[in-house]
Motif scaffolding. Structure first.
Motif, PDB file in Angstrom:
ATOM      1  N   UNK A 313       0.852  -1.187   0.000  1.00  0.00           N
ATOM      2  CA  UNK A 313       0.000   0.000   0.000  1.00  0.00           C
ATOM      3  C   UNK A 313       0.892   1.242   0.000  1.00  0.00           C
ATOM      4  N   UNK A 314       0.884   2.036  -1.068  1.00  0.00           N
ATOM      5  CA  UNK A 314       1.860   3.131  -1.180  1.00  0.00           C
ATOM      6  C   UNK A 314       1.674   4.225  -0.142  1.00  0.00           C
ATOM      7  N   UNK A 315       0.433   4.536   0.213  1.00  0.00           N
ATOM      8  CA  UNK A 315       0.197   5.585   1.199  1.00  0.00           C
ATOM      9  C   UNK A 315       0.690   5.159   2.574  1.00  0.00           C
ATOM     10  N   UNK A 316       0.402   3.924   2.942  1.00  0.00           N
ATOM     11  CA  UNK A 316       0.819   3.424   4.249  1.00  0.00           C
ATOM     12  C   UNK A 316       2.341   3.369   4.371  1.00  0.00           C
ATOM     13  N   UNK A 317       3.010   2.866   3.340  1.00  0.00           N
ATOM     14  CA  UNK A 317       4.452   2.625   3.432  1.00  0.00           C
ATOM     15  C   UNK A 317       5.290   3.858   3.128  1.00  0.00           C
ATOM     16  N   UNK A 318       4.742   4.824   2.422  1.00  0.00           N
ATOM     17  CA  UNK A 318       5.547   5.986   2.054  1.00  0.00           C
ATOM     18  C   UNK A 318       5.139   7.262   2.784  1.00  0.00           C
ATOM     19  N   UNK A 319       3.852   7.420   3.106  1.00  0.00           N
ATOM     20  CA  UNK A 319       3.364   8.674   3.663  1.00  0.00           C
ATOM     21  C   UNK A 319       3.084   8.590   5.157  1.00  0.00           C
ATOM     22  N   UNK A 320       2.308   7.611   5.579  1.00  0.00           N
ATOM     23  CA  UNK A 320       1.710   7.653   6.908  1.00  0.00           C
ATOM     24  C   UNK A 320       2.420   6.779   7.940  1.00  0.00           C
ATOM     25  N   UNK A 321       3.248   5.868   7.546  1.00  0.00           N
ATOM     26  CA  UNK A 321       3.783   4.829   8.430  1.00  0.00           C
ATOM     27  C   UNK A 321       4.017   5.323   9.867  1.00  0.00           C
ATOM     28  N   UNK A 322       3.505   4.523  10.837  1.00  0.00           N
ATOM     29  CA  UNK A 322       3.692   4.865  12.242  1.00  0.00           C
ATOM     30  C   UNK A 322       2.418   4.992  13.041  1.00  0.00           C
ATOM     31  N   UNK A 323       1.246   4.963  12.391  1.00  0.00           N
ATOM     32  CA  UNK A 323      -0.021   5.046  13.111  1.00  0.00           C
ATOM     33  C   UNK A 323      -0.626   3.666  13.329  1.00  0.00           C
ATOM     34  N   UNK A 324      -1.659   3.603  14.135  1.00  0.00           N
ATOM     35  CA  UNK A 324      -2.270   2.320  14.500  1.00  0.00           C
ATOM     36  C   UNK A 324      -2.902   1.636  13.288  1.00  0.00           C
ATOM     37  N   UNK A 325      -3.826   2.323  12.633  1.00  0.00           N
ATOM     38  CA  UNK A 325      -4.500   1.710  11.483  1.00  0.00           C
ATOM     39  C   UNK A 325      -3.499   1.378  10.381  1.00  0.00           C
TER      40      UNK A 325
END
Length: 339
Positions: A313-325
């Motif tokens: 998932x590009x958003x999860x791995x590049x932008x947001x990584x570090x949150x619970x969801x």
């Protein structure tokens, strides 16, 4: 392989925190008579802040901020923190709205205001809202001094390892929001999920993390103990999820330069773990990573022939990584190979 994953189990809609506070060196302090948003006390958060200029050698000083418990108005510039705050049942009054991913929109208040960009705050708009807490991190870390003059501001950037930071930030936000039990439960579930994913990758052979952008390929490398900035993002597949790098020294083998399709065939990992950076940043007119990798050379690799190219998932791995969801999304991405 598809990378569209369910966001997170319903049990994680309310999540986070056992009592631990502070960035690398935080401590808790409850003051019954403190002028907090709800007169419920405060939490003290400490971290090592880089006070050097953009082109200067890093210079760190310990920074301590006292945060009110149960803040009513929260402004967030760090998407991982927006993720965790929402997963813990709270909502955010202001954020860089153009940078909030679709799956985190539900954590914004109905009348949420635009607080600027990830790099530049709209100080006038923020001050007008009189927030009780401002959260920064990563790209927005440099905004601290200006924002802290408006309201207590904490920097939840990655410090130490990814997992240490996840625990620290989730615990801190859980304590601030009065959701200590939910935070602790979330951390326990994520810890179990990461362990399950590592058990799967332990039997998966070698792998190579690959960032695709502008038609070019960049081999991602383990962080080697420096889990900050790009190192954290690039090393997650190895450092957190236990993938064995196909090249012992990825940085040395690539010299930090883009790699060729022939590089993939030469080293021939069992799995390719692919992040489409252009999809994460919504780059206009960019080729999809799957299209870039669809050629005669890549089609000779073990990963292609065994259907073992995993598009993360590009958003999860590049932008947001570090949150619970988002961490749950990452776990689900890795667990694809067990299906």
């Amino acid at each position: 392989m598809s990378t569209t994953r369910p966001l997170i189990a319903a049990s994680l809609a309310l999540v986070t925190a056992a009592a631990l506070t502070g960035c690398a060196t935080g401590t808790e302090e409850v003051a019954a008579d403190a002028p907090a948003a709800s007169d419920a006390g405060t939490v003290t958060f400490s971290w090592d802040r880089n006070t050097a200029g953009e082109d200067e050698e890093p210079a760190y000083e310990e920074t301590t901020v006292e945060v009110p418990k149960n803040p009513e108005t929260i402004v967030v510039f760090d998407m991982a923190s927006l993720d965790t705050i929402g997963a813990l049942g709270a909502e955010v009054a202001g954020a860089p709205l153009d940078s909030v991913p679709d799956y985190l929109q539900e954590h914004l208040a109905d009348d949420a205001f635009n607080a600027g960009t990830l790099f530049e705050a709209d100080l006038v708009a923020i001050e007008a809202q009189q927030p009780d807490l401002i959260v920064i991190g990563g790209r927005s870390a440099g905004l601290f001094e200006d924002l802290n003059e408006i309201a207590p501001t904490v920097d939840l950037s990655i410090a130490g390892s990814f997992e240490e930071t996840l625990e620290r930030n989730t615990t801190f936000l859980g304590e601030v929001l009065g959701a200590e039990d939910e935070a602790a439960e979330a951390l326990a579930e994520l810890e179990d999920g990461i362990a399950e994913a590592r058990a799967v990758t332990a039997d998966a052979g070698t792998g190579l993390g690959l960032m695709v952008s502008g038609g070019r390929l960049n081999a991602m490398a383990p962080s080697e103990g420096d889990a900050t900035g790009r190192n954290a993002r690039g090393g997650l597949i190895y450092d957190v999820f236990g993938v064995e790098p196909v090249v012992e020294d990825v940085k040395g083998a690539t010299h930090g330069e883009p790699v060729s399709f022939e590089f993939l065939l030469e080293h021939n990992p069992d799995y390719l773990w692919v992040v489409d950076r252009d999809a994460a940043t919504a780059a206009e007119g960019a080729q999809a990573a799957a299209t870039v990798l669809d050629n005669d050379i890549v089609n000779q690799t073990t990963a292609f022939q065994n259907d073992q190219i995993v598009y993360l998932d590009p958003t999860a791995w590049y932008i947001v990584f570090g949150g619970i969801q988002t961490t749950q999304i990452m776990i689900d991405d890795v667990l694809q190979i067990a299906e």
